[in-house]
Design an enzyme around this catalytic site. Sequence first.
Site, PDB file in Angstrom:
ATOM      1  CG  ASN A 113       3.237 -19.795  16.781  1.00 55.28           C
ATOM      2  OD1 ASN A 113       3.812 -20.023  15.723  1.00 55.28           O
ATOM      3  ND2 ASN A 113       1.925 -19.806  16.918  1.00 55.28           N
ATOM      4  N   GLY A 114       5.839 -17.893  15.572  1.00 54.22           N
ATOM      5  CA  GLY A 114       5.785 -16.783  14.622  1.00 54.22           C
ATOM      6  C   GLY A 114       7.079 -16.653  13.878  1.00 54.22           C
ATOM      7  CE1 TYR A 159      -4.167 -28.469   6.140  1.00 54.29           C
ATOM      8  CE2 TYR A 159      -2.348 -27.289   7.149  1.00 54.29           C
ATOM      9  CZ  TYR A 159      -2.851 -28.423   6.551  1.00 54.29           C
ATOM     10  OH  TYR A 159      -2.059 -29.512   6.386  1.00 54.29           O
ATOM     11  CB  CYS A 178       5.870 -22.542  16.931  1.00 57.27           C
ATOM     12  SG  CYS A 178       7.482 -22.376  16.257  1.00 57.27           S
ATOM     13  N   GLY A 185       3.294 -28.579  15.439  1.00 58.52           N
ATOM     14  CA  GLY A 185       4.735 -28.750  15.262  1.00 58.52           C
ATOM     15  C   GLY A 185       5.130 -30.137  15.714  1.00 58.52           C
TER      16      GLY A 185
END
Lengths: 494, 494, 494, 494
Positions: free
Chosen positions: C120-121, C261, C18, C45
């Site tokens: 997000n998570g 990344y 996300c 995302g």
Amino acid sequence: MNLHPFADENGDTLHEECGVFGVINTEGEAAAMTALGLHALQHRGQEAAGISSFDGKQFYTRRGLGHVAENFSTAESIDELPGFMAAGHVRYSTTGGAGLRNVQPLFADLASGGFSIAHNGNISNAGTLREELVSKGAIFQSTSDTEVIIHLVATSRYPTMLDKLTDALRLVEGAYALIVMTPRGMAACRDPLGIRPLQMGRKDGAVVFASETVAFGAIGATFEREVEPGELIEVDFDGSIRTHRPFGNNPARPCIFEHVYFSRPDSIFAGRSVYEARKAIGTQLALESPCDADLVVPVPDSGVPAAIGYSQQSGLPFELGIIRSHYVGRTFIQPSDGARHSGVSRKHSANRSIVEGKRIVLIDDSIVRGTTSLKIVEMMRDAGATEVHFRVASAPFAHGCYYGVDVPERSKLLAARMKLEAMQTFIKADSLAFVSIDGLYRAVGEEKRKSSCPQFCDACFTGDYPTRLTDVSRREQDAAQLSFPDTKPVDEPV
Amino acid sequence: MNLHPFADENGDTLHEECGVFGVINTEGEAAAMTALGLHALQHRGQEAAGISSFDGKQFYTRRGLGHVAENFSTAESIDELPGFMAAGHVRYSTTGGAGLRNVQPLFADLASGGFSIAHNGNISNAGTLREELVSKGAIFQSTSDTEVIIHLVATSRYPTMLDKLTDALRLVEGAYALIVMTPRGMAACRDPLGIRPLQMGRKDGAVVFASETVAFGAIGATFEREVEPGELIEVDFDGSIRTHRPFGNNPARPCIFEHVYFSRPDSIFAGRSVYEARKAIGTQLALESPCDADLVVPVPDSGVPAAIGYSQQSGLPFELGIIRSHYVGRTFIQPSDGARHSGVSRKHSANRSIVEGKRIVLIDDSIVRGTTSLKIVEMMRDAGATEVHFRVASAPFAHGCYYGVDVPERSKLLAARMKLEAMQTFIKADSLAFVSIDGLYRAVGEEKRKSSCPQFCDACFTGDYPTRLTDVSRREQDAAQLSFPDTKPVDEPV
Amino acid sequence: MNLHPFADENGDTLHEECGVFGVINTEGEAAAMTALGLHALQHRGQEAAGISSFDGKQFYTRRGLGHVAENFSTAESIDELPGFMAAGHVRYSTTGGAGLRNVQPLFADLASGGFSIAHNGNISNAGTLREELVSKGAIFQSTSDTEVIIHLVATSRYPTMLDKLTDALRLVEGAYALIVMTPRGMAACRDPLGIRPLQMGRKDGAVVFASETVAFGAIGATFEREVEPGELIEVDFDGSIRTHRPFGNNPARPCIFEHVYFSRPDSIFAGRSVYEARKAIGTQLALESPCDADLVVPVPDSGVPAAIGYSQQSGLPFELGIIRSHYVGRTFIQPSDGARHSGVSRKHSANRSIVEGKRIVLIDDSIVRGTTSLKIVEMMRDAGATEVHFRVASAPFAHGCYYGVDVPERSKLLAARMKLEAMQTFIKADSLAFVSIDGLYRAVGEEKRKSSCPQFCDACFTGDYPTRLTDVSRREQDAAQLSFPDTKPVDEPV
Amino acid sequence: MNLHPFADENGDTLHEECGVFGVINTEGEAAAMTALGLHALQHRGQEAAGISSFDGKQFYTRRGLGHVAENFSTAESIDELPGFMAAGHVRYSTTGGAGLRNVQPLFADLASGGFSIAHNGNISNAGTLREELVSKGAIFQSTSDTEVIIHLVATSRYPTMLDKLTDALRLVEGAYALIVMTPRGMAACRDPLGIRPLQMGRKDGAVVFASETVAFGAIGATFEREVEPGELIEVDFDGSIRTHRPFGNNPARPCIFEHVYFSRPDSIFAGRSVYEARKAIGTQLALESPCDADLVVPVPDSGVPAAIGYSQQSGLPFELGIIRSHYVGRTFIQPSDGARHSGVSRKHSANRSIVEGKRIVLIDDSIVRGTTSLKIVEMMRDAGATEVHFRVASAPFAHGCYYGVDVPERSKLLAARMKLEAMQTFIKADSLAFVSIDGLYRAVGEEKRKSSCPQFCDACFTGDYPTRLTDVSRREQDAAQLSFPDTKPVDEPV
């Protein structure tokens, strides 16, 4: 008009292949009028629609698969088609496959300027003419028979566009109602026998042409007269109208099936109300083939006017014994337990409370393959009808059409396969009767059929084709041994 | 069934808001049957459709905007819905907006397992209940009144699912026909007064429920009986059926408008054929309000049965003076020159050859806002009718509906605004008559309306609402000064 | 950012799940800014996107599958989202399936008013909490772990929204960066360890939050600071900003893979340029694992910065030995003759003229399953490389992630299955080296990893998870015998 | 290849107009190979794609707007194209508008059989030839210049198809790489000067042709040789190959811009690696125009190889100072506060941490209108660069192209409007340099440009057009007074 409740289940139906509409000398809203006009002609062709317009400088064209409303109901679509002259076309695919390339009006940029054509009918020597043109270097962009006319015009050596068009049409054989647009005006033209219909109307300063008079009502125009068989009418941008008779005078032979099935009941065709003609066929049927029954039940919707006529003549009450669904169009996945085989249909249903325990007269417009008629009879019996008498508001349909109607191949036509008694057995009716040919002619206002020179094209009933059929003859010569054995009707169902 | 030719032009129409269908104990084709069943109920809701199924392990749901055929006619769509139990819903948006979240069946994963519900009707205290639930922490995923039932079930402290559902329904007020699915079976339930319809059928080992009996014909099932008002029927996977009466016994008051307009003519409702009820209304009209005229013309399609009844009783011939187009649905761009104002419509047209020079009796099912009736009268006059007598196959529609029918606000209803004479002037008819309330009751099989305890819900005609209207009362208290001035009908058109 | 050329061919990749963005106190263009901000976060995302806005009166939400540009680039889409506060979300599906119901922001109408949340998570005890909530009557509308937070808020007995939210978050375990909107303002919050990133910026009077600083550049905002681990920042409509620390003070452990990344190279994360961190990893690699070769070739695009670092440190020239196609996304039908097996790829190709006859150092960001690395090595050899030395800009990836990153199951991870030597054999490289854990920490600015209290979450490399994993523990207890045999790496390819 | 980050924002870019691919004598998978081959050529034309195939009996064609992957990645699409011979085309619209009718391959049913043609290039006397053909009755179905060739073939009086094609090409002037299919085999042909590229490859028994060698890699074929300028290669179904030189021998003049910009870096063109040519241009730039700076920054992606060359020659470090977004394609609604004017772009962003406080050398492939260059320079300064030196890996682009490249009109070309110093001021650079013409020739392997007989077509730099430009001359005669005032460059921005 594809109103038959079983129509797309088994292909047991007929299709008119086209409707055309044109308007000239409006004040810039030609395309919007054409969209409304085509919409009123939608029953003549439901697979594709197209409109071309001209604004004094250039031609604009928009074509699409599907209904008129899907392609021409938005402001964007109409804004793409500016101008004071426009013509359009609705199409049921026959000659030429269903691709967008075959959707009309067809347009070409000729040396003499743009040339747009919309065509209802079928050119019966199109294959032969096409071969000749290709051998001289012509490149066809469609598989439509109509494109032959354009190439004939493009390569004609006559000087004026009218002369080129006349030159082209003299080479052409078959049935056509044409609306042509050039940078100089509009031309509307009907084949020498007037097989396919074409009507002329007026709205303020504008001149309007359409396959049926209902299109005039849709735009508030008034019906003026039929374009006569073999007549070519030119309309210029200054409003002047000239009429030509490039093929001399011929006795007319308009398609009698326009009265029986194709045209909308509120249209006027060959000078007579279609609704009244259909009611009169019902009256004839009641006179020729009366019936001891309790109710008259129409196969909706196309059988309704004849059923009213039958009811009024016979005194039997008219009742809606079959209810038509308004939500059809797709075939559903069927549960495997045979719902289909039990005569269940999604498109209509028996009105059991009316039918149960009654002797009914069913009125349908025609019998094509017979499979539909069988289903309807079975549905009525399932709903408790004690007797089912079938009356058909046309003569036995036993021959193919080469003039722009999509008919199953002859070997599938019930009346080509069987005699009356066998047909009655096939559809499981208690009795079966068709209106007689002379009764049919009387219903549309003639005294009787003049066999030396029939007043209508009735080839589908009689096999008496009014024109040469060049392409058919060549195919038959090529494949004589494959032809349908005409002389021995088969009595078993396929 | 939205069959009225002017329907989406000016909103002058009524809409049923839902149809429901459920089937249990098929051999794995429950969804395919449900699709066919819903398709037969399409006239009850055309904006969205949904189906949930259960295969013994889990529930599957698929919902979409548009018609059943657009969402559930492909093998892919049906393959997504495996199982031997399924329920579905068609919806015309009313409470809750048109978003996909409100498309039913609604589903929730409760602590006791999956819970699916499809609902036709309207819960008249949904707003009040919702506020209470939210104040306790409930989170609603839709704006549908139906979701209130789910939250009441989810938070009920009773042990079994049946007890939880009963507990929930006792708190609920209004009209409902429900089909509920749980991992243990199906429950079908009708509100205490039976305002909304629910029918029960059988097909081999399967039990089927539907809003109308036409859905049984569509899948080859047989009609067994009505779910009775206040009855809750449980069907288990072993085929056992139990009936409950959680609300005790009440005299029934089913919606009389199902006979007048909503149901399909080939349905059986409250034990009587809808087609015959409509014909009988036409007969009553002819007895109560005869007319010196030449023709009886129905406003197609919903006016047809009453017109047949009127014609048979009066002896005046029945004729299709209005032809309905089969290609409607989108509004076209209109040329600016006033085609619209000249009474032209794309959805139907006058059959001039029949109407011209005649005195006609027009039969329509109802008058809502009156604008449609005015247009039809004008169209008939434009087509040459010399007199137009308007006969309405229902009583004056003067009150809103809080039981699941989408009605224009009361200030728009012609009968709420005017008396009979003013209405006749408004629609420009030569005479106007409605069937009487007692005539209406006679047509549907009663002797007369029992005013102490009416046999039907006829609140739209009488203002006599059979339940409390909690949410309405609260809104009215909140905004008393905004209410419609009930006592002074206005005679001018809006 | 899914930039890996083989990514969607064999699932050999990692996905951030996300990105979130929020803006408050603009002058009415909050949604347009959010669309631009989300677009800059698209790499986090790519499967779905959503935006909610608030205009002082109500919330508006629009969500869709696909990219931000497909859903939010038109004026119509933005006009549906009025207001001066908005928040949005881009999603790669992990927990909860890919349906539209799981697309965030999630919204609920609570008793205290609207409540919107973007997350997000991953909440590592979501399953356990959900069961408890459902048993009390809560009805979930999604399968997303995020919805647990909403229900906890809805049922919290604390009086203010801030207290309710804090109450809810105290029950929650795992990783989260949240943006919450209520009718009173916006709250941004990061989990106690700050595992997932959240940044704060300003633009004129507006306050902006985003997962990465690149989103600020996209709207012309300036980066202010990171939201700190365990910090909850409240912003009101009057512009006042309050910061809270509901969980006390904890040492932070942000995800080190954001540097390796996930984040865009032009973002600032944990106070350091991502591009520079990646270059520094390349420098470390060159120091730790030098190589006698001719060229440094990056695996585009994510390997490029580390390859530049390696090249600058080693003095070996940097060359584009692999060219990435810009037109990827769909899998084509392959001719049957084995084009696929010959190492051909549509997504990239070897730059043969550069590679042929050379000894090359390949730099990639990570090895997940190893199948991609094998293909790349083979492609280089097919193009004529004489030696292929593989250098990886991260440590061996041997453990799953429970904090919002989509990782193949552990039995598929090459480093969980093999030791270094076996890995080199598997990918057919002439040599293979990973950066050391301490080298990695040095590259991101630390001296070394403090094993007692690591400065980052590096569980994917070390297996040292910084939080409890309640749901995992329960699943493992349920299915202890199915667990992956952690102690015996398998050396054979699957 | 449209890789420029600002490309579709302001039209400041060049477009190759086509790529062609053909394969013959496969075992029935010709279309699948063609789809892969075209996909590898996608950068040469992104607006439309088409494939025609032949199975020994008939031709099949499928064409669509959009990318190859959107039209040809499904099994259904490939199954529509059976056969062992196929050819395809990708197109960026130039001559002829963007309609589907102009998407190639074009197909015609000639008297001698089917004829399919795919064309990269532009016929500079197409207008003149078309007029002549139409005056003889030819009807064009497209506005494409390519259709002229078909009509010339259709009307040629030579007996064999090869003779007809040669006859047609002798009348044609300009640039073309053609792939022709007939029922007897495939012909590939390049214009007498070889302006547009065409390559030949082999795969097992099949012969393959493509605009660039990358297409061979995509299907596992091997590169054999260039089709030579003026060569026509015939391949029959028995595998025999014959080469013809219908135009005699001419010195070749391939387009030098294929090296500078159009071709993919991993292609071989005119016998040389495109990547190496671009690196060598960077080396030349560093030699001719050195710079006292800290970093070399490429404008991604097309400037990367030249920047590597510049870095290696100069010793200045190569760094990604500009990050390109991978998610571009649609223009978002912009908030009104001027985000656009502050130099913000969605397509790329400055990598501030690298650029800040540094003197940078920016390397781009070309300057067309200059507006893009200005934005990039401003973006670098906004990110803190202290000096921005602009180096261009081609000569000043000052003249239009009539050979199949879509160039802005000459009055928009910066190098046509200004001298070097003014250009530097316009783009706000601290210094500006282009590679010299001779440097450019050296980079691609020549010693220098031979002005008497240049080895390449470099008309865009020099105005030295290698063919007659018949249509242009006629237009200029028609409108001499409207022509661009060539002699007075304007120094002000437009």
